[in-house]
Design a protein around this motif. Sequence first.
Motif, PDB file in Angstrom:
ATOM      1  N   SER A  44     -12.509  -3.358 -22.862  1.00  0.00           N
ATOM      2  CA  SER A  44     -12.345  -4.790 -23.105  1.00  0.00           C
ATOM      3  C   SER A  44     -11.473  -5.443 -22.031  1.00  0.00           C
ATOM      4  O   SER A  44     -11.725  -6.581 -21.634  1.00  0.00           O
ATOM      5  N   VAL A  45     -10.463  -4.736 -21.558  1.00  0.00           N
ATOM      6  CA  VAL A  45      -9.601  -5.274 -20.494  1.00  0.00           C
ATOM      7  C   VAL A  45     -10.465  -5.629 -19.288  1.00  0.00           C
ATOM      8  O   VAL A  45     -10.415  -6.742 -18.768  1.00  0.00           O
ATOM      9  N   SER A  46     -11.265  -4.686 -18.858  1.00  0.00           N
ATOM     10  CA  SER A  46     -12.105  -4.881 -17.682  1.00  0.00           C
ATOM     11  C   SER A  46     -13.160  -5.958 -17.905  1.00  0.00           C
ATOM     12  O   SER A  46     -13.383  -6.814 -17.045  1.00  0.00           O
ATOM     13  N   LEU A  47     -13.812  -5.927 -19.047  1.00  0.00           N
ATOM     14  CA  LEU A  47     -14.889  -6.883 -19.310  1.00  0.00           C
ATOM     15  C   LEU A  47     -14.362  -8.315 -19.408  1.00  0.00           C
ATOM     16  O   LEU A  47     -14.983  -9.244 -18.881  1.00  0.00           O
ATOM     17  N   ASN A  48     -13.229  -8.495 -20.046  1.00  0.00           N
ATOM     18  CA  ASN A  48     -12.657  -9.843 -20.136  1.00  0.00           C
ATOM     19  C   ASN A  48     -12.145 -10.322 -18.786  1.00  0.00           C
ATOM     20  O   ASN A  48     -12.270 -11.500 -18.463  1.00  0.00           O
ATOM     21  N   ASN A  63      -7.295 -18.050 -20.873  1.00  0.00           N
ATOM     22  CA  ASN A  63      -7.636 -17.367 -22.116  1.00  0.00           C
ATOM     23  C   ASN A  63      -8.167 -15.960 -21.836  1.00  0.00           C
ATOM     24  O   ASN A  63      -7.768 -14.991 -22.498  1.00  0.00           O
ATOM     25  N   LYS A  64      -9.049 -15.812 -20.864  1.00  0.00           N
ATOM     26  CA  LYS A  64      -9.590 -14.491 -20.519  1.00  0.00           C
ATOM     27  C   LYS A  64      -8.491 -13.570 -19.989  1.00  0.00           C
ATOM     28  O   LYS A  64      -8.459 -12.379 -20.307  1.00  0.00           O
ATOM     29  N   LEU A  65      -7.588 -14.117 -19.187  1.00  0.00           N
ATOM     30  CA  LEU A  65      -6.459 -13.321 -18.707  1.00  0.00           C
ATOM     31  C   LEU A  65      -5.569 -12.865 -19.858  1.00  0.00           C
ATOM     32  O   LEU A  65      -5.118 -11.721 -19.898  1.00  0.00           O
ATOM     33  N   ARG A  66      -5.325 -13.768 -20.795  1.00  0.00           N
ATOM     34  CA  ARG A  66      -4.471 -13.417 -21.949  1.00  0.00           C
ATOM     35  C   ARG A  66      -5.130 -12.360 -22.833  1.00  0.00           C
ATOM     36  O   ARG A  66      -4.451 -11.480 -23.366  1.00  0.00           O
ATOM     37  N   ILE A  67      -6.445 -12.452 -22.992  1.00  0.00           N
ATOM     38  CA  ILE A  67      -7.149 -11.418 -23.763  1.00  0.00           C
ATOM     39  C   ILE A  67      -7.039 -10.079 -23.048  1.00  0.00           C
ATOM     40  O   ILE A  67      -6.770  -9.053 -23.685  1.00  0.00           O
ATOM     41  N   SER A  68      -7.222 -10.085 -21.738  1.00  0.00           N
ATOM     42  CA  SER A  68      -7.074  -8.842 -20.966  1.00  0.00           C
ATOM     43  C   SER A  68      -5.667  -8.273 -21.120  1.00  0.00           C
ATOM     44  O   SER A  68      -5.497  -7.061 -21.315  1.00  0.00           O
ATOM     45  N   LEU A  69      -4.669  -9.140 -21.066  1.00  0.00           N
ATOM     46  CA  LEU A  69      -3.279  -8.698 -21.223  1.00  0.00           C
ATOM     47  C   LEU A  69      -3.053  -8.120 -22.614  1.00  0.00           C
ATOM     48  O   LEU A  69      -2.439  -7.063 -22.762  1.00  0.00           O
ATOM     49  N   LYS A  70      -3.560  -8.789 -23.631  1.00  0.00           N
ATOM     50  CA  LYS A  70      -3.425  -8.291 -25.007  1.00  0.00           C
ATOM     51  C   LYS A  70      -4.053  -6.904 -25.148  1.00  0.00           C
ATOM     52  O   LYS A  70      -3.465  -5.993 -25.734  1.00  0.00           O
ATOM     53  N   GLU A  71      -5.230  -6.733 -24.568  1.00  0.00           N
ATOM     54  CA  GLU A  71      -5.936  -5.454 -24.674  1.00  0.00           C
ATOM     55  C   GLU A  71      -5.233  -4.332 -23.904  1.00  0.00           C
ATOM     56  O   GLU A  71      -5.163  -3.205 -24.387  1.00  0.00           O
ATOM     57  N   ILE A  72      -4.689  -4.630 -22.722  1.00  0.00           N
ATOM     58  CA  ILE A  72      -4.000  -3.574 -21.969  1.00  0.00           C
ATOM     59  C   ILE A  72      -2.679  -3.214 -22.656  1.00  0.00           C
ATOM     60  O   ILE A  72      -2.264  -2.049 -22.643  1.00  0.00           O
ATOM     61  N   LYS A  73      -2.039  -4.183 -23.306  1.00  0.00           N
ATOM     62  CA  LYS A  73      -0.841  -3.854 -24.082  1.00  0.00           C
ATOM     63  C   LYS A  73      -1.207  -2.955 -25.260  1.00  0.00           C
ATOM     64  O   LYS A  73      -0.457  -2.039 -25.606  1.00  0.00           O
ATOM     65  N   GLU A  74      -2.366  -3.219 -25.862  1.00  0.00           N
ATOM     66  CA  GLU A  74      -2.841  -2.363 -26.945  1.00  0.00           C
ATOM     67  C   GLU A  74      -3.087  -0.948 -26.422  1.00  0.00           C
ATOM     68  O   GLU A  74      -2.722   0.035 -27.080  1.00  0.00           O
ATOM     69  N   CYS A  75      -3.683  -0.843 -25.238  1.00  0.00           N
ATOM     70  CA  CYS A  75      -3.894   0.473 -24.623  1.00  0.00           C
ATOM     71  C   CYS A  75      -2.563   1.199 -24.436  1.00  0.00           C
ATOM     72  O   CYS A  75      -2.440   2.385 -24.749  1.00  0.00           O
ATOM     73  N   ASN A  76      -1.588   0.476 -23.913  1.00  0.00           N
ATOM     74  CA  ASN A  76      -0.281   1.068 -23.648  1.00  0.00           C
ATOM     75  C   ASN A  76       0.369   1.573 -24.940  1.00  0.00           C
ATOM     76  O   ASN A  76       0.889   2.694 -24.986  1.00  0.00           O
ATOM     77  N   ASN A  77       0.321   0.777 -25.986  1.00  0.00           N
ATOM     78  CA  ASN A  77       0.900   1.205 -27.263  1.00  0.00           C
ATOM     79  C   ASN A  77       0.137   2.388 -27.843  1.00  0.00           C
ATOM     80  O   ASN A  77       0.739   3.318 -28.406  1.00  0.00           O
ATOM     81  N   ASN A  78      -1.177   2.371 -27.725  1.00  0.00           N
ATOM     82  CA  ASN A  78      -1.999   3.480 -28.191  1.00  0.00           C
ATOM     83  C   ASN A  78      -1.576   4.765 -27.474  1.00  0.00           C
ATOM     84  O   ASN A  78      -1.382   5.809 -28.113  1.00  0.00           O
TER      85      ASN A  78
END
Length: 114
Positions: A44-48, A63-78
């Motif tokens: 999702s990070v890459s696609l957004n 908005n697309k940048l913020r979604i990418s940021l949200k998803e990479i933060k999710e990756c990091n926490n995971n």
Amino acid sequence: MGKPYDLEDRLISFAADVIVVFDKPAKTYASKYYAEQLIRSSGSVSLNFSEFAGAGTEKDKINKLRISLKEIKECNNNLKIQLKAGLSNKDQLTKLQDEAEQIIRILVAIINKR
């Protein structure tokens, strides 16, 4: 895991690296759950981010940048959870987490410049 200078290529490489590490049968419910979620969010990070370039308005781009940021933060926490729980190879998880943290810093810098 090379680090291309082109951010889109780097995000694609991150998602591909996640797939390579986690595309194998999971041993436990937890490892399956976190692996599947990590594969989805890394993609999702890459696609957004790729949609960011084609967004019509500045608001859409942010908005697309913020979604990418949200998803990479999710990756990091995971990855942090998986490291603490010992769900996968520590060296591989650490390399992926390092890359996720670098990507977070890059995306934050891009967002702050806009």
